[in-house]
Every structure is written in structure tokens, then in C-alpha cells.
Design an enzyme around this catalytic site. Structure first.
Site, PDB file in Angstrom:
ATOM      1  CD  GLU A 296       2.835  39.293  70.042  1.00  0.00           C
ATOM      2  OE1 GLU A 296       2.459  39.637  71.177  1.00  0.00           O
ATOM      3  OE2 GLU A 296       3.776  39.857  69.441  1.00  0.00           O
TER       4      GLU A 296
ATOM      5  CB  SER B 142       8.165  41.862  70.469  1.00  0.00           C
ATOM      6  OG  SER B 142       7.629  43.121  70.801  1.00  0.00           O
TER       7      SER B 142
ATOM      8  CG  HIS C 210       4.335  41.255  74.285  1.00  0.00           C
ATOM      9  ND1 HIS C 210       4.030  41.081  72.958  1.00  0.00           N
ATOM     10  CD2 HIS C 210       5.444  42.038  74.329  1.00  0.00           C
ATOM     11  CE1 HIS C 210       4.905  41.744  72.228  1.00  0.00           C
ATOM     12  NE2 HIS C 210       5.772  42.324  73.025  1.00  0.00           N
TER      13      HIS C 210
END
Length: 293
Positions: free
Chosen positions: A196, A105, A264
Site C-alpha cells: 500500500e 506506514s 492510508h
């Protein structure tokens, strides 16, 4: 393009836990810490729990913690407590070195900085996510950290058939695009690009992918592995994130598979950035050729 391995961990090694981005949920952190403690000896101070606006404390304190984790002798790896936002603010003064870094992330910024230095790192669960992972994901996580072989990962869908080999680079799409035009953006030429994201509407995914393309960052990319795009569909809208990504992949024309359990979602399979992989988009597999160590 090649990236140097980093030293493997051994069971019982001391490891650092840091919060270079946002503050985090304490119960989720404790749950993940319990999993990590089964294998290693986590070290951190009370500074880890600081809060300042949307950050886990002031920049100077987070930078000092981050740099100490890489510099302190005797530590085997550096684990990210949570994502959020804030790691990019530390890049101008972050030196880094050959030590295993794990996270994802917002940690994409730190991964990219390490790849610019020619180092591998581990894209995988942060501590607030680790305690919720299935046991096979936790075991894969430990295997990669300790330099042991792991099985290929499977995707859900072939978007563009074909086979590509190269170092796996990338991570979170929105964080990666923020590095364009900076010295912390690694070259993606010859790479298998991992992407992602979470909470980004379909048109934003199109905008960010297009930004990468317009900046020339996608020139020479060997293939694309798409992880989870969690909560990216907009209510009452006919166009889905999957449809947009399918169109973008077709336009790019390199081998692409979608739906790897990376990111996630409920399952976040760890993978090594900077290590060579074989993406068989036709067979919907991503096979490690090299490891972290």
C-alpha cells in the site's frame, strides 16, 4: 517459512503507546486514545509529544521509548501513535522480542525487523487513525489482538486470477524498498506480499516495484494483495496508479487482487503480518489461516 505467534492481549491489559517516527496531531491522537482506552490501559509519558524537525524527538529518546515498550514486564502490546518518518533510524539498536506490535506506514520498518526475527505483528491503524475508524474495523482490531477469529477481507478487483497461500508480509511500498540491501529486509519467497502507499505518483510506484524486482526480492512471491494507494494519481495526467499497478501485476504473473481496504484510506482493516493467509484473487478475498497469537 514460518513466524512465531506473540502472546494475546486480554481486556484490561496495560499496553504501551510509542512515537518512533514523526510528531502527530494531538486531537486525532486523543480521539484514538479514547478508543484504545475502552479496551486496555494505555501507558506513555510526556516524551511522546516531543518534536525535533520532522521527528518525534531525538533518536536516542525514541529508541529508549521503543525498547522499553518491548522490554517492560507486564505490558501486553506496543501501539504506534503515528507514522511519518524515523523508525528506520532506530533499527541498528532495536532488539525487539515476542510482543504484539501494531502500526503501519513508517512502522513497516519495525514490522520487517520483527519478521526478520521470525515474529508476527499487526499491520493496522495507528492511534491518530484509530479514532476515525468504523466500529467494525475497531472490533476486528481487538479480535486480532486477543487471538479471536476474524472474517475474510474483500478486494475490489482481480488483477491476476488464481489462489496463493503463505505468510502475509510487506506493508508500505516506499518504506519496504528502503530496506533492500539491509539485514532488516525479510525474505519474501513463498509469501503473499501486501503493498500500500500514499502520495506516490504512478511512475514512482513503477520505479519502486521495479526496484524490488531488480533486487530479486520478488522472486518466489506466491501472490500479491494490493491495499489502498491513496492520493497517488497526478492531476491532468492520463496514466493512473491503478493502471500502472495492473500492468506490473500482469508482468509478475502471480495471483493478485487490488483494492483491499488496507492502508492510508478512510478505512484501514488490520491484518497479521507473518501469519499464513489464503489469497483467492479470483474471488477477491484474503482469508486468515493463522492469527497473531
Amino acid at each position: 517459512m514460518s513466524f512465531a505467534p506473540v502472546p494475546a492481549l486480554r481486556r484490561g491489559d496495560a499496553v504501551a503507546v510509542i512515537a518512533p517516527s514523526g510528531p502527530f496531531d494531538r486531537p486525532s491522537f486523543e480521539q484514538g486514545l479514547a478508543v484504545l482506552s475502552r479496551r486496555y490501559q494505555p501507558r506513555f509519558t510526556d516524551r511522546l509529544f516531543a518534536k525535533e524537525r520532522y521527528l518525534a524527538g531525538p533518536d536516542a529518546a525514541r529508541l529508549a521509548e521503543l525498547q522499553a515498550a518491548f522490554d517492560e514486564p507486564g505490558l501486553g502490546a506496543v501501539f504506534q501513535a503515528r507514522g511519518g518518518y524515523g523508525a528506520a533510524r532506530l533499527l541498528p539498536r532495536f532488539t525487539g522480542k515476542a510482543r504484539a506490535f501494531t502500526g503501519f506506514s513508517d512502522g513497516t520498518a519495525l514490522h520487517a525487523a520483527l519478521q526478520v526475527k521470525g515474529l508476527r505483528s499487526l499491520h493496522g491503524p495507528v492511534l491518530t487513525q484509530l479514532g476515525k475508524q468504523p466500529e467494525d474495523v475497531v472490533e476486528r482490531f481487538f479480535c486480532l489482538l486477543e487471538g479471536r477469529p476474524t472474517a475474510p477481507l474483500s478486494a475490489r478487483e482481480t488483477l491476476v486470477p488464481g489462489v496463493a497461500e503463505g505468510p502475509l508480509l510487506g506493508g508500505n511500498l516506499s518504506v519496504l524498498t528502503r530496506l533492500l540491501g539491509t539485514r532488516w529486509m525479510p525474505s519474501l519467497r513463498g509469501a503473499v506480499l501486501l503493498l500500500e502507499d500514499v502520495g506516490e505518483r504512478p511512475y514512482r510506484l513503477d520505479r519502486m516495484w521495479t526496484h524490488l524486482a531488480l533486487a530479486g526480492a520478488l522472486e518466489g512471491v506466491a501472490g500479491v494483495a494490493l491495499g489502498d494507494f491513496t492520493d497517488c494519481d497526478e492531476k491532468d495526467q492520463s496514466v493512473t496508479a491503478a493502471e500502472v499497478l495492473r500492468t506490473l501485476a500482469a508482468e509478475r504473473g502471480v495471483p493478485c487482487a487490488a483494492g483491499f481496504a488496507i492502508g492510508h484510506g478512510a478505512v484501514n482493516q488490520p491484518v497479521v503480518l507473518g501469519a499464513r493467509v489464503r489469497l483467492d484473487a479470483s474471488a477477491k478475498t484474503l482469508t486468515p489461516i493463522e492469527g497473531l497469537a
